[in-house]
Enzyme design. Structure first.
Site, mmCIF file in Angstrom:
data_model
loop_
_atom_site.group_PDB
_atom_site.id
_atom_site.type_symbol
_atom_site.label_atom_id
_atom_site.label_comp_id
_atom_site.label_asym_id
_atom_site.label_seq_id
_atom_site.Cartn_x
_atom_site.Cartn_y
_atom_site.Cartn_z
ATOM 1 N N CYS A 131 0.817 -1.224 0.000
ATOM 2 C CA CYS A 131 0.000 0.000 0.000
ATOM 3 C C CYS A 131 0.848 1.271 0.000
ATOM 4 O O CYS A 131 0.379 2.330 -0.410
ATOM 5 C CB CYS A 131 -0.919 0.021 1.215
ATOM 6 S SG CYS A 131 -2.016 -1.397 1.240
ATOM 7 N N HIS A 191 -4.008 6.876 1.362
ATOM 8 C CA HIS A 191 -4.286 5.520 0.922
ATOM 9 C C HIS A 191 -5.711 5.157 1.346
ATOM 10 O O HIS A 191 -6.232 5.688 2.326
ATOM 11 C CB HIS A 191 -3.273 4.550 1.542
ATOM 12 C CG HIS A 191 -3.570 3.136 1.192
ATOM 13 N ND1 HIS A 191 -3.663 2.732 -0.110
ATOM 14 C CD2 HIS A 191 -3.851 2.056 1.956
ATOM 15 C CE1 HIS A 191 -3.977 1.448 -0.128
ATOM 16 N NE2 HIS A 191 -4.093 1.022 1.108
ATOM 17 N N ASN A 230 -9.919 -1.191 -1.889
ATOM 18 C CA ASN A 230 -8.494 -0.946 -1.670
ATOM 19 C C ASN A 230 -7.727 -1.422 -2.905
ATOM 20 O O ASN A 230 -7.698 -2.616 -3.191
ATOM 21 C CB ASN A 230 -8.055 -1.709 -0.416
ATOM 22 C CG ASN A 230 -6.593 -1.460 -0.054
ATOM 23 O OD1 ASN A 230 -5.847 -0.864 -0.830
ATOM 24 N ND2 ASN A 230 -6.195 -1.932 1.112
HETATM 25 O O1 UT7 Z 1 -4.268 -1.640 2.786
HETATM 26 C C1 UT7 Z 1 -3.801 -2.664 3.581
HETATM 27 C C2 UT7 Z 1 -4.047 -2.346 4.943
HETATM 28 N N1 UT7 Z 1 -5.268 -2.943 5.407
HETATM 29 C C3 UT7 Z 1 -5.958 -2.329 6.300
HETATM 30 O O2 UT7 Z 1 -5.609 -1.234 6.657
HETATM 31 C C4 UT7 Z 1 -7.137 -3.028 6.927
HETATM 32 C C5 UT7 Z 1 -7.257 -2.594 8.347
HETATM 33 N N2 UT7 Z 1 -8.331 -3.290 9.035
HETATM 34 C C6 UT7 Z 1 -9.624 -3.056 8.764
HETATM 35 O O3 UT7 Z 1 -9.954 -2.268 7.910
HETATM 36 C C7 UT7 Z 1 -10.657 -3.788 9.579
HETATM 37 O O4 UT7 Z 1 -10.033 -4.487 10.624
HETATM 38 C C8 UT7 Z 1 -11.507 -4.773 8.742
HETATM 39 C C9 UT7 Z 1 -12.439 -4.005 7.844
HETATM 40 C C10 UT7 Z 1 -10.619 -5.658 7.922
HETATM 41 C C11 UT7 Z 1 -12.375 -5.636 9.662
HETATM 42 O O5 UT7 Z 1 -13.164 -4.821 10.508
HETATM 43 P P1 UT7 Z 1 -13.251 -5.129 12.064
HETATM 44 O O6 UT7 Z 1 -14.164 -4.143 12.623
HETATM 45 O O7 UT7 Z 1 -11.844 -5.136 12.595
HETATM 46 O O8 UT7 Z 1 -13.906 -6.568 12.075
HETATM 47 P P2 UT7 Z 1 -13.344 -7.920 12.696
HETATM 48 O O9 UT7 Z 1 -12.230 -8.458 11.898
HETATM 49 O O10 UT7 Z 1 -13.145 -7.745 14.156
HETATM 50 O O11 UT7 Z 1 -14.584 -8.859 12.517
HETATM 51 C C12 UT7 Z 1 -15.805 -8.610 13.194
HETATM 52 C C13 UT7 Z 1 -16.789 -9.696 12.846
HETATM 53 C C14 UT7 Z 1 -16.211 -11.082 13.043
HETATM 54 O O12 UT7 Z 1 -17.259 -11.914 13.534
HETATM 55 P P3 UT7 Z 1 -17.388 -12.227 15.095
HETATM 56 O O13 UT7 Z 1 -16.079 -12.898 15.469
HETATM 57 O O14 UT7 Z 1 -17.572 -10.906 15.760
HETATM 58 O O15 UT7 Z 1 -18.582 -13.119 15.158
HETATM 59 C C15 UT7 Z 1 -15.846 -11.542 11.662
HETATM 60 O O16 UT7 Z 1 -15.867 -12.930 11.509
HETATM 61 O O17 UT7 Z 1 -17.116 -9.608 11.462
HETATM 62 C C16 UT7 Z 1 -16.921 -10.895 10.836
HETATM 63 N N3 UT7 Z 1 -16.534 -10.662 9.458
HETATM 64 C C17 UT7 Z 1 -17.444 -10.466 8.483
HETATM 65 N N4 UT7 Z 1 -18.785 -10.447 8.496
HETATM 66 C C18 UT7 Z 1 -19.408 -10.172 7.332
HETATM 67 C C19 UT7 Z 1 -15.305 -10.578 8.912
HETATM 68 N N5 UT7 Z 1 -15.378 -10.309 7.612
HETATM 69 C C20 UT7 Z 1 -16.692 -10.221 7.307
HETATM 70 C C21 UT7 Z 1 -17.402 -9.972 6.130
HETATM 71 N N6 UT7 Z 1 -18.752 -9.954 6.207
HETATM 72 N N7 UT7 Z 1 -16.793 -9.717 4.959
#
Ligand code: UT7
Length: 338
Positions: free
Chosen positions: A114, A265, A295
């Site tokens: 990135c 970014h 992204n």
């Molecule tokens: O450019 C490269 C750099 N990348 C980044 O900067 C990404 C940085 N991170 C993020 O943007 C966020 O952490 C994400 C968008 C990737 C995820 O958001 P989050 O609020 O951190 O969600 P999480 O990973 O804690 O997941 C929350 C819940 C989980 O379920 P439980 O364990 O709470 O039951 C996941 O399993 O959301 C679930 N989950 C989804 N649900 C629906 C994970 N992915 C999905 C999905 N759809 N696509």
């Protein structure tokens, strides 16, 4: 004589195929609401099977050359940033060079994910400032879609990424008026490999205890798909982007309030809002494109530049700040006058 680098021309390209969150719902166990609320993404572009990373780069390059009013023969070096190359080697820069029919000029491929575009921009700046080259093409291009797990297992990563390309021609210039003449003021580049495995693509690779770079076992385990610890990345991204932006402003001798436009970014709308909150930046000064592209990694900033120009949000003479954070971890920032 002191040389500086100016942006002579900007171009971008995204594939025609639009995949909305509703299309993604049909592939994975996800919802439009989840994706929009957690990331801000509404749709992304994914290539068709006959398109490669250097194909996208070529289209962005043609637009950038046109915008610069230059002929391709004016380009003396290509710096190509991508994490999704046409092939493992040689780098996509060589494939782009062949498509441009520019034999003999210097080609450099870099990774840095990135942060790739900002790293590449800084490298171009060094070659220009030392008087080595006058016009350098910097390209960020990605085809993520061919490397994503589109089955229900991939939902945590695959909903986030889109395909696209952005290209900028950097050109030697002499600055007479710091406040009006376009040039790069400052770049800061950083990395911390301690976190390399928080966001990575393990396979193919030599880092396995196996004699082949790719094996059935790796494929069965999904090691050929990107893996991310989203929360860790999120926390580091907001902290590091804010930190490096402040450093760059300080080195450039400008206040944050002097910046006309922030081209960050685009990994997550919430990351950019958080950086704005930490630094007290008005949201309307940030130009976001994640809603329509997802992204696009190294392509994000030059593509955003192209869109900001087209939208009338970026005009000649404006002071711009860019910051990026991603896999490596790598992060970077740059202050430049367009
Ligand atoms: O450019 C490269 C750099 N990348 C980044 O900067 C990404 C940085 N991170 C993020 O943007 C966020 O952490 C994400 C968008 C990737 C995820 O958001 P989050 O609020 O951190 O969600 P999480 O990973 O804690 O997941 C929350 C819940 C989980 O379920 P439980 O364990 O709470 O039951 C996941 O399993 O959301 C679930 N989950 C989804 N649900 C629906 C994970 N992915 C999905 C999905 N759809 N696509």
């Amino acid at each position: 004589m002191s040389f500086k680098s100016r942006i002579a021309g900007v171009g971008g390209y995204v594939p025609e195929n639009v995949f909305t969150n509703y299309d993604i719902e049909k592939m994975m166990d996800t919802t439009n609401d989840w994706i929009v609320q957690r990331t801000g993404i509404e749709e992304r572009r994914w290539v068709s099977e006959d398109q490669s990373t250097s194909d996208l780069a070529l289209k962005a390059t043609e637009e950038a050359l046109n915008d610069a009013g230059l002929d391709k023969s004016d380009i003396e070096m290509i710096i190509f940033a991508t994490l999704s190359p046409d092939h493992d080697f040689p780098g996509s820069g060589c494939f782009l060079q062949a498509k441009l029919d520019l034999p003999g000029i210097a080609v450099l491929d870099i990774r840095q994910q990135c942060s790739g575009f900002l790293y590449a921009m800084s490298i171009a700046d060094q070659y220009i400032k030392t008087g080595t080259y006058k016009n350098i093409l910097v390209v960020g291009a990605e085809v993520h879609s061919k490397g994503l797990d589109r089955t229900p297992n991939g939902r945590a990563v695959s909903v986030l990424f889109g395909d696209g390309a952005g290209a900028v021609v950097f050109q030697r210039t002499e600055v007479n008026n710091e406040k009006t003449d376009g040039h790069i003021l400052v770049s800061n580049l950083h990395a911390d490999g301690e976190y390399a495995k928080e966001l990575w693509l393990p396979a193919p690779g030599t880092g396995f205890n196996e004699m082949e770079r790719i094996s059935q076992k790796m494929i069965d385990e999904g090691a050929h798909y990107p893996q991310m610890n989203g929360k860790t990345v999120f926390v580091h991204a907001t902290k590091r982007m804010a930190e490096t932006l402040l450093n760059s402003c300080k080195q450039a001798g400008v206040e944050l309030s002097d910046i006309d436009l922030f081209l960050f970014h685009q990994a997550n709308l919430r990351i950019n809002s958080k950086v704005a909150e930490i630094l007290g930046i008005p949201e309307e000064k940030i130009f976001n494109t994640i809603q329509k592209y997802g992204n696009t990694t190294a392509a994000t900033i030059p593509l955003g530049m192209r869109d900001a120009i087209q939208a009338g949000a970026l005009k000649r003479g404006m002071l711009v700040a860019s910051a990026a954070f991603g896999s490596g971890f790598t992060w970077a920032s740059s202050i430049y006058r367009y």
